[in-house]
Design a protein around this motif. Structure first.
Motif, PDB file in Angstrom:
ATOM      1  N   ILE A   1      -2.315 -13.392  -5.807  1.00 38.94           N
ATOM      2  CA  ILE A   1      -0.976 -13.491  -6.234  1.00 38.94           C
ATOM      3  C   ILE A   1      -0.854 -14.389  -7.552  1.00 38.94           C
ATOM      4  O   ILE A   1      -0.041 -13.985  -8.351  1.00 38.94           O
ATOM      5  CB  ILE A   1       0.107 -14.083  -4.975  1.00 38.94           C
ATOM      6  CG1 ILE A   1      -0.073 -13.158  -4.067  1.00 38.94           C
ATOM      7  CG2 ILE A   1       1.416 -14.336  -5.510  1.00 38.94           C
ATOM      8  CD1 ILE A   1       0.750 -13.616  -2.729  1.00 38.94           C
TER       9      ILE A   1
ATOM     10  N   LYS B   1      -1.628  -3.140  -1.896  1.00 34.79           N
ATOM     11  CA  LYS B   1      -2.335  -4.230  -1.219  1.00 34.79           C
ATOM     12  C   LYS B   1      -3.623  -3.952  -0.871  1.00 34.79           C
ATOM     13  O   LYS B   1      -4.148  -2.916  -0.468  1.00 34.79           O
ATOM     14  CB  LYS B   1      -1.482  -4.890  -0.180  1.00 34.79           C
ATOM     15  CG  LYS B   1       0.084  -5.322  -0.296  1.00 34.79           C
ATOM     16  CD  LYS B   1       0.587  -6.137   0.764  1.00 34.79           C
ATOM     17  CE  LYS B   1       1.948  -6.591   0.297  1.00 34.79           C
ATOM     18  NZ  LYS B   1       2.744  -7.443   1.572  1.00 34.79           N
TER      19      LYS B   1
ATOM     20  N   LEU C   1       0.726 -13.421 -11.153  1.00 35.75           N
ATOM     21  CA  LEU C   1       1.997 -14.024 -11.515  1.00 35.75           C
ATOM     22  C   LEU C   1       1.945 -14.635 -12.837  1.00 35.75           C
ATOM     23  O   LEU C   1       2.721 -14.673 -13.728  1.00 35.75           O
ATOM     24  CB  LEU C   1       2.603 -15.076 -10.578  1.00 35.75           C
ATOM     25  CG  LEU C   1       3.191 -14.480  -9.354  1.00 35.75           C
ATOM     26  CD1 LEU C   1       3.288 -15.564  -8.343  1.00 35.75           C
ATOM     27  CD2 LEU C   1       4.393 -13.642  -9.533  1.00 35.75           C
TER      28      LEU C   1
ATOM     29  N   SER D   1      -4.473 -15.959  -1.212  1.00 36.10           N
ATOM     30  CA  SER D   1      -3.246 -15.503  -1.809  1.00 36.10           C
ATOM     31  C   SER D   1      -2.785 -16.253  -2.962  1.00 36.10           C
ATOM     32  O   SER D   1      -2.494 -15.559  -3.875  1.00 36.10           O
ATOM     33  CB  SER D   1      -2.164 -15.623  -0.842  1.00 36.10           C
ATOM     34  OG  SER D   1      -2.452 -14.828   0.513  1.00 36.10           O
TER      35      SER D   1
ATOM     36  N   GLY E   1       4.327 -19.315  -0.080  1.00 37.91           N
ATOM     37  CA  GLY E   1       4.875 -18.673  -1.126  1.00 37.91           C
ATOM     38  C   GLY E   1       5.611 -19.461  -2.117  1.00 37.91           C
ATOM     39  O   GLY E   1       5.258 -19.367  -3.474  1.00 37.91           O
TER      40      GLY E   1
ATOM     41  N   ILE F   1       7.011 -11.780  -3.790  1.00 38.53           N
ATOM     42  CA  ILE F   1       5.821 -11.985  -3.195  1.00 38.53           C
ATOM     43  C   ILE F   1       5.963 -12.175  -1.820  1.00 38.53           C
ATOM     44  O   ILE F   1       7.099 -12.627  -1.236  1.00 38.53           O
ATOM     45  CB  ILE F   1       5.148 -13.222  -3.804  1.00 38.53           C
ATOM     46  CG1 ILE F   1       5.988 -14.466  -3.377  1.00 38.53           C
ATOM     47  CG2 ILE F   1       4.942 -13.011  -5.341  1.00 38.53           C
ATOM     48  CD1 ILE F   1       5.134 -15.819  -3.859  1.00 38.53           C
TER      49      ILE F   1
ATOM     50  N   HIS G   1       5.990  -5.704  -5.560  1.00 41.13           N
ATOM     51  CA  HIS G   1       5.918  -6.684  -4.485  1.00 41.13           C
ATOM     52  C   HIS G   1       4.466  -6.919  -4.239  1.00 41.13           C
ATOM     53  O   HIS G   1       3.617  -6.188  -4.080  1.00 41.13           O
ATOM     54  CB  HIS G   1       6.469  -5.883  -3.015  1.00 41.13           C
ATOM     55  CG  HIS G   1       6.271  -6.384  -2.089  1.00 41.13           C
ATOM     56  ND1 HIS G   1       7.030  -7.080  -0.854  1.00 41.13           N
ATOM     57  CD2 HIS G   1       4.791  -6.724  -1.421  1.00 41.13           C
ATOM     58  CE1 HIS G   1       6.370  -7.404  -0.073  1.00 41.13           C
ATOM     59  NE2 HIS G   1       4.987  -7.246  -0.191  1.00 41.13           N
ATOM     60  N   LEU G   2       4.046  -8.355  -4.723  1.00 38.52           N
ATOM     61  CA  LEU G   2       2.740  -8.707  -4.593  1.00 38.52           C
ATOM     62  C   LEU G   2       2.229  -9.202  -3.185  1.00 38.52           C
ATOM     63  O   LEU G   2       3.036  -9.921  -2.572  1.00 38.52           O
ATOM     64  CB  LEU G   2       2.453  -9.988  -5.576  1.00 38.52           C
ATOM     65  CG  LEU G   2       2.988  -9.683  -7.021  1.00 38.52           C
ATOM     66  CD1 LEU G   2       2.453 -10.972  -7.868  1.00 38.52           C
ATOM     67  CD2 LEU G   2       2.271  -8.361  -7.433  1.00 38.52           C
ATOM     68  N   GLY G   3       1.065  -9.112  -2.891  1.00 43.74           N
ATOM     69  CA  GLY G   3       0.624  -9.545  -1.768  1.00 43.74           C
ATOM     70  C   GLY G   3      -0.765  -9.228  -1.506  1.00 43.74           C
ATOM     71  O   GLY G   3      -1.403  -8.052  -1.927  1.00 43.74           O
TER      72      GLY G   3
ATOM     73  N   GLY H   1       4.634  -9.152 -11.283  1.00 39.71           N
ATOM     74  CA  GLY H   1       5.056  -9.480  -9.888  1.00 39.71           C
ATOM     75  C   GLY H   1       6.482  -9.951  -9.962  1.00 39.71           C
ATOM     76  O   GLY H   1       6.874 -10.664 -10.866  1.00 39.71           O
TER      77      GLY H   1
ATOM     78  N   SER I   1       4.117  -1.650  -3.657  1.00 39.12           N
ATOM     79  CA  SER I   1       3.010  -2.892  -3.748  1.00 39.12           C
ATOM     80  C   SER I   1       1.880  -1.979  -3.417  1.00 39.12           C
ATOM     81  O   SER I   1       1.898  -0.665  -3.000  1.00 39.12           O
ATOM     82  CB  SER I   1       3.058  -3.562  -2.304  1.00 39.12           C
ATOM     83  OG  SER I   1       3.230  -2.854  -1.229  1.00 39.12           O
TER      84      SER I   1
END
Ligand code: SF4
Length: 373
Positions: free
Chosen positions: A226, A183, A230, A222, A253, A238, A206-208, A235, A181
């Motif tokens: 995100i 971030k 996506l 987000s 999410g 998440i 890993h998205l965030g 991604g 990730s």
């Protein structure tokens, strides 16, 4: 004017790793994570919170392991949890080894922060011995000093370079079972960093958007960050980071995944904003239905529309539809077709019954299909 297929998301090809039994990357469904905020050393409280996250559909849960008391409680937590558990470690290589031994499915640790090459080797060996994957988590707020000096401030290039430096350490130790990730709390910075990283490697991402804010602000930020990634096919898992109850992260999410038609869980309610034409209190009805239908995990759609202006059109596109009508008589649509009327008094109970019945039918037919194949 030529309109290209506008629902298509072409997913980036990433290598697949495993977090316990959960596949991440490749063609695996995009998973939803959250993190507990109880003291990990308090196994009972942590397990209780994990239960709530599991009920909301969480795929994987991260717990902090800042001290020995936390890793000591980890084995009990891992045993009790249905979802794979990721141990969040910062700096202390011994905590990482303890967490791997305790059954953590994944270690969130940056190998460049562990210390000597020998310590890195020990952590990697523990991960290999115990079937742990890892996540490299680069954060704009804690960028390595030499990169801050090189770039002057956190920027996409610095985040990507940091991630690749950590990755190289694992690769040099013949370890490839990891995701990454990059971030930042700034949406532009995070998105650009992920875009750069997606081009630079094939590791699952890993998205965030980190430190995104409270429930409303954080969810919006987000969803933009995100969601943009996506939508671009980037991604594999998440986490929506919110200053709110962890269960809200899971709900948010799934809403992001639902909005992009990537993954569905539970009832997707389509409802109108209301105006003077509404024939029943739409806002209150939706609020009550959201609560009373929260236990449904089967994906299905429900339109709750105040009047005939948009009601029949939305009902055509949903499994069950309600359109407000005159004198307290409202129309129920089933599979898009006007079916029967319902009065104000029985409205909510009736819709709950209809949804539960439809969910049970969908589940039964899925089971029959599975048996037949
Ligand atoms: Fe108003 Fe009817 Fe539109 Fe709802 S569907 S906002 S009640 S016009």
């Amino acid at each position: 004017m030529t309109i290209r297929p506008y629902r298509q998301i072409i997913r980036r090809k990433s290598r697949q790793i495993h977090v316990g039994s959960l596949a991440v990357g490749g063609d695996a469904p995009i998973s939803v994570q959250s993190m507990t905020n109880t003291l990990t050393s308090d196994a009972r409280a942590t397990i209780d919170q994990i239960r709530g996250l599991e009920e909301a559909g969480v795929d994987v849960v991260r717990v902090s392991c800042p001290d020995e008391g936390s890793t000591a409680a980890l084995a009990e937590i891992v045993r009790a949890a249905k979802a794979p558990i990721i141990a969040d470690i910062h700096f202390h290589y011994k905590r990482a080894i303890e967490a791997a031994k305790a059954g953590a499915a994944c270690l969130r640790i940056n190998p460049g922060n562990i210390g000597s090459p020998e310590r890195v080797r020990e952590v990697v060996q523990a991960a290999k011995d115990h079937g742990c994957s890892m996540r490299i988590g680069v954060n704009a707020g804690s960028l390595d000093k030499h990169l801050l000096e090189k770039y002057g401030e956190p920027c996409p290039e610095a985040l990507v370079e940091s991630a690749l430096e950590h990755a190289r350490i694992l690769e040099d130790n013949d370890f490839f079972e990891f995701k990454i990730s990059v971030k930042a709390s700034d949406v532009f910075l995070a998105v650009a960093a992920y875009q750069g990283l997606a081009e630079a490697c094939d590791y699952p991402l890993h998205l965030g958007i980190t430190e995104a804010g409270g429930l409303r602000t954080g969810t919006v930020k987000s969803a933009i960050g995100i969601g943009a990634l996506l939508w671009a096919g980037i991604g594999d898992t998440i986490r929506v980071s919110l200053s709110a109850e962890p269960v809200e992260e899971v709900k948010a999410g799934f809403e992001i995944l639902k909005a992009l038609d990537i993954r569905h869980r539970g009832v997707r309610i389509v409802s109108c904003p209301t105006c003077a034409r509404q024939a029943y209190p739409v806002i209150q009805t939706v609020e009550i239905l959201e609560k009373r239908l929260a236990h449904i995990t089967t994906p299905l759609s429900l339109s709750i529309i105040g009047c005939v202006v948009n009601g029949p059109g939305e009902a055509r596109e949903t499994d069950i539809g309600l359109t407000g009508g005159g004198q307290g008589n409202h129309m129920i649509y089933l599979s898009g077709i006007a079916d029967h009327k319902i009065d104000d008094a029985r409205l909510i109970d009736h819709i709950v019954e209809l949804v539960e019945k439809r969910a049970a039918e969908i589940e039964a037919s899925a089971q029959n299909l599975a048996k037949a194949s």
